[in-house]
Design a protein around this motif. Structure first.
Motif, mmCIF file in Angstrom:
data_model
loop_
_atom_site.group_PDB
_atom_site.id
_atom_site.type_symbol
_atom_site.label_atom_id
_atom_site.label_comp_id
_atom_site.label_asym_id
_atom_site.label_seq_id
_atom_site.Cartn_x
_atom_site.Cartn_y
_atom_site.Cartn_z
ATOM 1 N N PHE A 1 0.810 -1.212 0.000
ATOM 2 C CA PHE A 1 0.000 0.000 0.000
ATOM 3 C C PHE A 1 0.848 1.268 0.000
ATOM 4 O O PHE A 1 0.325 2.366 0.124
ATOM 5 C CB PHE A 1 -0.950 -0.001 1.201
ATOM 6 N N ALA A 2 2.164 1.117 -0.130
ATOM 7 C CA ALA A 2 3.048 2.271 -0.096
ATOM 8 C C ALA A 2 3.187 2.937 -1.460
ATOM 9 O O ALA A 2 3.536 4.114 -1.545
ATOM 10 C CB ALA A 2 4.428 1.856 0.419
ATOM 11 N N ASP A 3 2.936 2.181 -2.534
ATOM 12 C CA ASP A 3 3.128 2.728 -3.871
ATOM 13 C C ASP A 3 1.874 3.490 -4.303
ATOM 14 O O ASP A 3 0.786 2.907 -4.393
ATOM 15 C CB ASP A 3 3.407 1.605 -4.873
ATOM 16 N N PRO A 4 1.983 4.800 -4.574
ATOM 17 C CA PRO A 4 0.797 5.579 -4.966
ATOM 18 C C PRO A 4 0.255 5.163 -6.319
ATOM 19 O O PRO A 4 1.014 4.788 -7.214
ATOM 20 C CB PRO A 4 1.313 7.019 -4.995
ATOM 21 N N ILE A 5 -1.060 5.225 -6.461
ATOM 22 C CA ILE A 5 -1.693 4.908 -7.748
ATOM 23 C C ILE A 5 -2.048 6.176 -8.517
ATOM 24 O O ILE A 5 -2.307 6.107 -9.712
ATOM 25 C CB ILE A 5 -2.930 4.014 -7.574
ATOM 26 N N GLY A 6 -2.101 7.323 -7.838
ATOM 27 C CA GLY A 6 -2.392 8.584 -8.512
ATOM 28 C C GLY A 6 -3.868 8.924 -8.545
ATOM 29 O O GLY A 6 -4.718 8.181 -8.054
ATOM 30 N N GLN A 7 -4.160 10.064 -9.136
ATOM 31 C CA GLN A 7 -5.524 10.589 -9.163
ATOM 32 C C GLN A 7 -6.439 9.753 -10.068
ATOM 33 O O GLN A 7 -5.994 9.171 -11.065
ATOM 34 C CB GLN A 7 -5.508 12.030 -9.674
ATOM 35 N N VAL A 8 -7.708 9.737 -9.703
ATOM 36 C CA VAL A 8 -8.742 9.107 -10.522
ATOM 37 C C VAL A 8 -9.539 10.213 -11.192
ATOM 38 O O VAL A 8 -10.076 11.109 -10.527
ATOM 39 C CB VAL A 8 -9.654 8.210 -9.670
ATOM 40 N N ARG A 9 -9.650 10.148 -12.514
ATOM 41 C CA ARG A 9 -10.261 11.231 -13.281
ATOM 42 C C ARG A 9 -11.671 10.897 -13.768
ATOM 43 O O ARG A 9 -12.337 11.756 -14.340
ATOM 44 C CB ARG A 9 -9.373 11.578 -14.477
ATOM 45 N N VAL A 10 -12.108 9.671 -13.583
ATOM 46 C CA VAL A 10 -13.421 9.281 -14.092
ATOM 47 C C VAL A 10 -14.500 9.574 -13.051
ATOM 48 O O VAL A 10 -14.208 9.696 -11.857
ATOM 49 C CB VAL A 10 -13.440 7.787 -14.474
ATOM 50 N N PRO A 11 -15.764 9.707 -13.455
ATOM 51 C CA PRO A 11 -16.849 9.902 -12.483
ATOM 52 C C PRO A 11 -16.863 8.765 -11.461
ATOM 53 O O PRO A 11 -16.869 7.585 -11.829
ATOM 54 C CB PRO A 11 -18.106 9.889 -13.359
ATOM 55 N N THR A 12 -16.876 9.133 -10.189
ATOM 56 C CA THR A 12 -16.674 8.149 -9.117
ATOM 57 C C THR A 12 -17.725 8.261 -8.032
ATOM 58 O O THR A 12 -18.040 9.355 -7.552
ATOM 59 C CB THR A 12 -15.278 8.345 -8.490
ATOM 60 N N LEU A 13 -18.257 7.107 -7.650
ATOM 61 C CA LEU A 13 -19.118 6.971 -6.477
ATOM 62 C C LEU A 13 -18.369 6.138 -5.453
ATOM 63 O O LEU A 13 -17.895 5.047 -5.764
ATOM 64 C CB LEU A 13 -20.429 6.269 -6.859
ATOM 65 N N TYR A 14 -18.255 6.664 -4.234
ATOM 66 C CA TYR A 14 -17.637 5.893 -3.151
ATOM 67 C C TYR A 14 -18.644 5.718 -2.031
ATOM 68 O O TYR A 14 -19.256 6.687 -1.555
ATOM 69 C CB TYR A 14 -16.381 6.599 -2.631
ATOM 70 N N VAL A 15 -18.827 4.469 -1.598
ATOM 71 C CA VAL A 15 -19.777 4.125 -0.540
ATOM 72 C C VAL A 15 -19.018 3.565 0.655
ATOM 73 O O VAL A 15 -18.260 2.600 0.518
ATOM 74 C CB VAL A 15 -20.808 3.092 -1.037
#
Length: 279
Positions: A207-221
Protein backbone atom coordinates in the motif's frame (compact mmCIF):
# COMPACT_ATOMS: atom_id res chain seq x y z
CA UNK A 1 -31.58 -14.48 -12.90
CA UNK A 2 -27.87 -14.34 -13.58
CA UNK A 3 -26.36 -17.04 -15.78
CA UNK A 4 -23.09 -18.88 -15.19
CA UNK A 5 -20.47 -18.23 -17.87
CA UNK A 6 -16.77 -18.91 -18.39
CA UNK A 7 -14.33 -16.24 -19.57
CA UNK A 8 -11.11 -17.64 -21.06
CA UNK A 9 -8.00 -15.41 -20.91
CA UNK A 10 -4.27 -15.93 -21.22
CA UNK A 11 -4.09 -16.20 -17.41
CA UNK A 12 -6.70 -18.96 -17.38
CA UNK A 13 -10.48 -19.32 -17.39
CA UNK A 14 -12.54 -17.20 -15.01
CA UNK A 15 -15.92 -18.37 -13.72
CA UNK A 16 -18.49 -15.58 -13.76
CA UNK A 17 -22.14 -14.63 -13.39
CA UNK A 18 -23.78 -12.63 -16.17
CA UNK A 19 -27.10 -10.80 -16.46
CA UNK A 20 -28.56 -8.73 -19.27
CA UNK A 21 -28.04 -8.84 -23.01
CA UNK A 22 -24.79 -8.60 -24.90
CA UNK A 23 -24.57 -5.17 -26.48
CA UNK A 24 -26.23 -3.46 -23.51
CA UNK A 25 -24.27 -1.07 -21.29
CA UNK A 26 -21.32 -3.08 -19.92
CA UNK A 27 -20.82 -3.20 -16.15
CA UNK A 28 -18.11 -5.29 -14.45
CA UNK A 29 -18.46 -6.08 -10.74
CA UNK A 30 -15.49 -7.22 -8.63
CA UNK A 31 -16.06 -9.08 -5.36
CA UNK A 32 -14.10 -8.86 -2.13
CA UNK A 33 -12.64 -11.23 0.48
CA UNK A 34 -13.74 -13.74 1.60
CA UNK A 35 -16.55 -13.80 -0.93
CA UNK A 36 -17.16 -14.51 -4.63
CA UNK A 37 -19.25 -13.28 -7.54
CA UNK A 38 -22.45 -14.35 -5.77
CA UNK A 39 -22.16 -11.33 -3.46
CA UNK A 40 -23.46 -9.30 -6.43
CA UNK A 41 -26.55 -11.42 -7.15
CA UNK A 42 -29.01 -8.67 -6.23
CA UNK A 43 -27.16 -6.02 -8.22
CA UNK A 44 -26.74 -8.33 -11.22
CA UNK A 45 -30.44 -9.06 -11.40
CA UNK A 46 -31.43 -5.40 -11.21
CA UNK A 47 -28.75 -4.20 -13.63
CA UNK A 48 -29.62 -6.94 -16.09
CA UNK A 49 -33.20 -5.72 -16.13
CA UNK A 50 -32.22 -2.06 -16.46
CA UNK A 51 -30.47 -2.12 -19.81
CA UNK A 52 -27.06 -3.27 -18.65
CA UNK A 53 -24.92 -6.28 -19.46
CA UNK A 54 -23.55 -6.94 -15.97
CA UNK A 55 -20.80 -9.49 -15.35
CA UNK A 56 -19.27 -10.51 -12.01
CA UNK A 57 -16.23 -12.80 -12.22
CA UNK A 58 -14.73 -14.98 -9.53
CA UNK A 59 -11.34 -13.31 -9.49
CA UNK A 60 -7.79 -14.69 -9.51
CA UNK A 61 -7.42 -17.38 -6.87
CA UNK A 62 -11.19 -17.71 -6.54
CA UNK A 63 -11.75 -19.25 -9.97
CA UNK A 64 -10.20 -22.75 -10.00
CA UNK A 65 -9.03 -22.10 -13.56
CA UNK A 66 -6.95 -19.10 -12.45
CA UNK A 67 -5.34 -20.21 -9.19
CA UNK A 68 -1.54 -19.81 -9.34
CA UNK A 69 0.40 -20.93 -6.27
CA UNK A 70 3.12 -18.28 -6.02
CA UNK A 71 2.42 -15.15 -3.96
CA UNK A 72 4.01 -12.80 -6.50
CA UNK A 73 1.36 -13.84 -9.02
CA UNK A 74 -1.21 -11.95 -6.92
CA UNK A 75 0.55 -8.58 -7.12
CA UNK A 76 -1.57 -5.58 -8.04
CA UNK A 77 -0.29 -5.47 -11.62
CA UNK A 78 -1.56 -9.00 -12.28
CA UNK A 79 -4.97 -8.29 -10.75
CA UNK A 80 -5.36 -5.12 -12.80
CA UNK A 81 -4.35 -7.04 -15.94
CA UNK A 82 -7.05 -9.62 -15.18
CA UNK A 83 -9.74 -6.93 -15.21
CA UNK A 84 -8.64 -5.62 -18.60
CA UNK A 85 -8.26 -9.14 -20.00
CA UNK A 86 -11.80 -10.04 -18.92
CA UNK A 87 -13.16 -6.85 -20.48
CA UNK A 88 -11.24 -7.51 -23.68
CA UNK A 89 -12.60 -11.03 -23.91
CA UNK A 90 -16.14 -9.69 -23.44
CA UNK A 91 -15.49 -7.19 -26.24
CA UNK A 92 -15.77 -4.17 -23.95
CA UNK A 93 -13.63 -1.18 -24.92
CA UNK A 94 -15.18 1.04 -22.21
CA UNK A 95 -17.18 -0.15 -19.24
CA UNK A 96 -18.52 0.80 -15.84
CA UNK A 97 -16.47 -0.72 -13.02
CA UNK A 98 -17.84 -1.64 -9.59
CA UNK A 99 -15.84 -3.13 -6.72
CA UNK A 100 -16.26 -4.06 -3.06
CA UNK A 101 -13.48 -4.63 -0.53
CA UNK A 102 -10.47 -6.04 -2.46
CA UNK A 103 -12.52 -5.64 -5.61
CA UNK A 104 -12.74 -1.93 -4.82
CA UNK A 105 -9.00 -1.73 -4.24
CA UNK A 106 -8.29 -3.16 -7.68
CA UNK A 107 -11.04 -1.05 -9.25
CA UNK A 108 -9.36 2.11 -7.93
CA UNK A 109 -6.06 0.98 -9.45
CA UNK A 110 -7.66 0.18 -12.81
CA UNK A 111 -9.48 3.52 -12.96
CA UNK A 112 -6.33 5.47 -12.05
CA UNK A 113 -4.12 3.71 -14.61
CA UNK A 114 -6.62 3.22 -17.43
CA UNK A 115 -9.17 6.06 -17.43
CA UNK A 116 -9.69 5.56 -21.16
CA UNK A 117 -11.27 2.17 -20.43
CA UNK A 118 -13.54 3.17 -17.53
CA UNK A 119 -16.81 5.08 -18.01
CA UNK A 120 -17.58 5.28 -14.27
CA UNK A 121 -16.16 3.86 -11.05
CA UNK A 122 -18.14 2.69 -8.03
CA UNK A 123 -16.03 1.69 -5.02
CA UNK A 124 -17.61 0.16 -1.93
CA UNK A 125 -15.91 0.03 1.49
CA UNK A 126 -12.23 0.36 0.51
CA UNK A 127 -11.30 4.00 -0.23
CA UNK A 128 -8.80 5.31 -2.75
CA UNK A 129 -5.59 3.37 -2.10
CA UNK A 130 -3.48 6.50 -1.58
CA UNK A 131 -5.87 7.69 1.14
CA UNK A 132 -5.87 4.22 2.68
CA UNK A 133 -2.07 3.92 2.54
CA UNK A 134 -1.64 7.26 4.31
CA UNK A 135 -4.11 6.22 7.00
CA UNK A 136 -2.17 2.99 7.53
CA UNK A 137 1.01 5.01 8.10
CA UNK A 138 -0.37 7.88 10.18
CA UNK A 139 -3.72 7.03 11.76
CA UNK A 140 -3.69 4.89 14.91
CA UNK A 141 -7.35 3.97 14.53
CA UNK A 142 -6.81 2.56 11.04
CA UNK A 143 -3.64 0.79 12.16
CA UNK A 144 -5.63 -1.03 14.85
CA UNK A 145 -8.40 -1.88 12.43
CA UNK A 146 -5.89 -3.36 9.97
CA UNK A 147 -3.99 -5.56 12.42
CA UNK A 148 -5.87 -8.58 11.09
CA UNK A 149 -3.94 -8.27 7.83
CA UNK A 150 -0.77 -9.46 9.54
CA UNK A 151 -2.56 -12.65 10.57
CA UNK A 152 -3.90 -13.21 7.05
CA UNK A 153 -0.40 -12.82 5.58
CA UNK A 154 1.07 -15.66 7.64
CA UNK A 155 1.67 -19.08 6.16
CA UNK A 156 -1.01 -21.44 7.42
CA UNK A 157 -3.61 -18.72 8.00
CA UNK A 158 -5.99 -20.63 5.73
CA UNK A 159 -5.88 -23.63 8.06
CA UNK A 160 -6.48 -21.36 11.05
CA UNK A 161 -9.62 -19.91 9.44
CA UNK A 162 -10.97 -23.31 8.39
CA UNK A 163 -10.39 -25.30 11.57
CA UNK A 164 -13.32 -26.32 13.76
CA UNK A 165 -15.84 -26.24 10.87
CA UNK A 166 -14.49 -22.87 9.65
CA UNK A 167 -15.45 -21.20 12.92
CA UNK A 168 -13.18 -18.17 12.44
CA UNK A 169 -14.12 -17.77 8.78
CA UNK A 170 -17.81 -17.83 9.64
CA UNK A 171 -17.23 -15.23 12.34
CA UNK A 172 -15.87 -12.75 9.78
CA UNK A 173 -19.29 -12.40 8.21
CA UNK A 174 -20.78 -11.16 11.51
CA UNK A 175 -24.14 -12.83 10.66
CA UNK A 176 -24.79 -9.83 8.40
CA UNK A 177 -25.29 -11.69 5.11
CA UNK A 178 -27.65 -14.47 4.03
CA UNK A 179 -26.83 -17.80 5.64
CA UNK A 180 -27.01 -19.48 2.24
CA UNK A 181 -24.18 -17.23 1.04
CA UNK A 182 -22.09 -18.02 4.09
CA UNK A 183 -22.49 -21.75 3.52
CA UNK A 184 -21.55 -21.37 -0.15
CA UNK A 185 -18.47 -19.34 0.75
CA UNK A 186 -17.37 -21.89 3.35
CA UNK A 187 -17.86 -24.71 0.85
CA UNK A 188 -15.84 -22.87 -1.80
CA UNK A 189 -12.97 -22.01 0.55
CA UNK A 190 -12.85 -25.53 1.92
CA UNK A 191 -11.71 -26.77 -1.49
CA UNK A 192 -7.96 -27.60 -1.50
CA UNK A 193 -5.89 -24.45 -2.03
CA UNK A 194 -8.85 -22.09 -2.46
CA UNK A 195 -8.59 -20.07 0.74
CA UNK A 196 -4.79 -19.99 0.63
CA UNK A 197 -4.99 -18.52 -2.89
CA UNK A 198 -7.47 -15.85 -1.75
CA UNK A 199 -5.18 -14.93 1.15
CA UNK A 200 -2.33 -14.41 -1.31
CA UNK A 201 -3.96 -11.09 -2.17
CA UNK A 202 -2.95 -9.92 1.33
CA UNK A 203 0.51 -11.44 1.14
CA UNK A 204 1.31 -9.71 -2.15
CA UNK A 205 -0.21 -6.34 -1.21
CA UNK A 206 1.84 -3.14 -1.02
CA UNK A 207 0.00 0.00 0.00
CA UNK A 208 3.05 2.27 -0.10
CA UNK A 209 3.13 2.73 -3.87
CA UNK A 210 0.80 5.58 -4.97
CA UNK A 211 -1.69 4.91 -7.75
CA UNK A 212 -2.39 8.58 -8.51
CA UNK A 213 -5.52 10.59 -9.16
CA UNK A 214 -8.74 9.11 -10.52
CA UNK A 215 -10.26 11.23 -13.28
CA UNK A 216 -13.42 9.28 -14.09
CA UNK A 217 -16.85 9.90 -12.48
CA UNK A 218 -16.67 8.15 -9.12
CA UNK A 219 -19.12 6.97 -6.48
CA UNK A 220 -17.64 5.89 -3.15
CA UNK A 221 -19.78 4.13 -0.54
CA UNK A 222 -18.60 3.73 3.06
CA UNK A 223 -20.54 2.22 5.97
CA UNK A 224 -20.24 3.54 9.51
CA UNK A 225 -20.13 0.13 11.22
CA UNK A 226 -17.30 -1.27 9.09
CA UNK A 227 -14.80 -2.71 11.61
CA UNK A 228 -11.93 -2.80 9.09
CA UNK A 229 -12.15 0.66 7.53
CA UNK A 230 -12.34 3.81 9.60
CA UNK A 231 -13.47 7.32 8.73
CA UNK A 232 -10.03 8.88 8.23
CA UNK A 233 -9.34 7.44 4.77
CA UNK A 234 -13.03 7.38 3.85
CA UNK A 235 -13.43 11.12 4.37
CA UNK A 236 -10.15 11.86 2.56
CA UNK A 237 -11.09 9.77 -0.46
CA UNK A 238 -12.41 12.68 -2.50
CA UNK A 239 -9.04 14.42 -2.36
CA UNK A 240 -7.78 11.79 -4.80
CA UNK A 241 -10.58 12.10 -7.36
CA UNK A 242 -10.49 14.90 -9.93
CA UNK A 243 -13.55 13.72 -11.85
CA UNK A 244 -17.16 14.13 -10.67
CA UNK A 245 -17.30 12.63 -7.17
CA UNK A 246 -20.16 11.37 -4.99
CA UNK A 247 -19.71 10.10 -1.43
CA UNK A 248 -22.41 8.03 0.23
CA UNK A 249 -22.30 7.12 3.93
CA UNK A 250 -24.49 4.18 4.94
CA UNK A 251 -25.45 4.43 8.60
CA UNK A 252 -25.72 1.32 10.82
CA UNK A 253 -24.34 -0.96 8.09
CA UNK A 254 -21.30 -3.23 8.51
CA UNK A 255 -18.61 -4.11 5.98
CA UNK A 256 -20.77 -6.44 3.87
CA UNK A 257 -22.60 -3.69 2.01
CA UNK A 258 -23.61 -5.44 -1.26
CA UNK A 259 -25.45 -8.15 0.66
CA UNK A 260 -26.46 -6.43 3.89
CA UNK A 261 -27.69 -3.23 2.21
CA UNK A 262 -28.38 -4.62 -1.26
CA UNK A 263 -31.41 -2.47 -2.06
CA UNK A 264 -29.82 0.80 -0.93
CA UNK A 265 -26.53 0.10 -2.71
CA UNK A 266 -28.30 -0.89 -5.91
CA UNK A 267 -30.29 2.35 -5.82
CA UNK A 268 -27.27 4.66 -5.54
CA UNK A 269 -25.35 2.58 -8.09
CA UNK A 270 -28.14 2.97 -10.64
CA UNK A 271 -28.36 6.69 -9.92
CA UNK A 272 -24.62 6.99 -10.56
CA UNK A 273 -24.80 5.08 -13.82
CA UNK A 274 -27.78 7.10 -15.06
CA UNK A 275 -26.11 10.39 -14.13
CA UNK A 276 -23.16 9.54 -16.34
CA UNK A 277 -24.79 7.53 -19.12
CA UNK A 278 -23.48 9.98 -21.74
CA UNK A 279 -19.94 10.11 -20.38
Amino acid sequence: MADYIEIPTEAGTFDALSAGAEGDRPVLLLHGFPEAAIEWREQLNVLGGAGCHAVAPDQRGYSPGVRPQEVFEYRQEALVSDVLAIADRLGWQRFDLVGHDWGAAIAWAVAAAHPDRIRTLTAVSVPHLDAFGRALREDEDQQRRSEYMQVFRRTGSDKLLLEDDARRLRRLYEHKIPETHIEEYVQRFSEPGALDAALNWYRAAKFADPIGQVRVPTLYVWSTEDPALGSTAALACGEHVTGPYRFEMFEEISHWVPEEAAEELTRVLLEHLIAHQDT
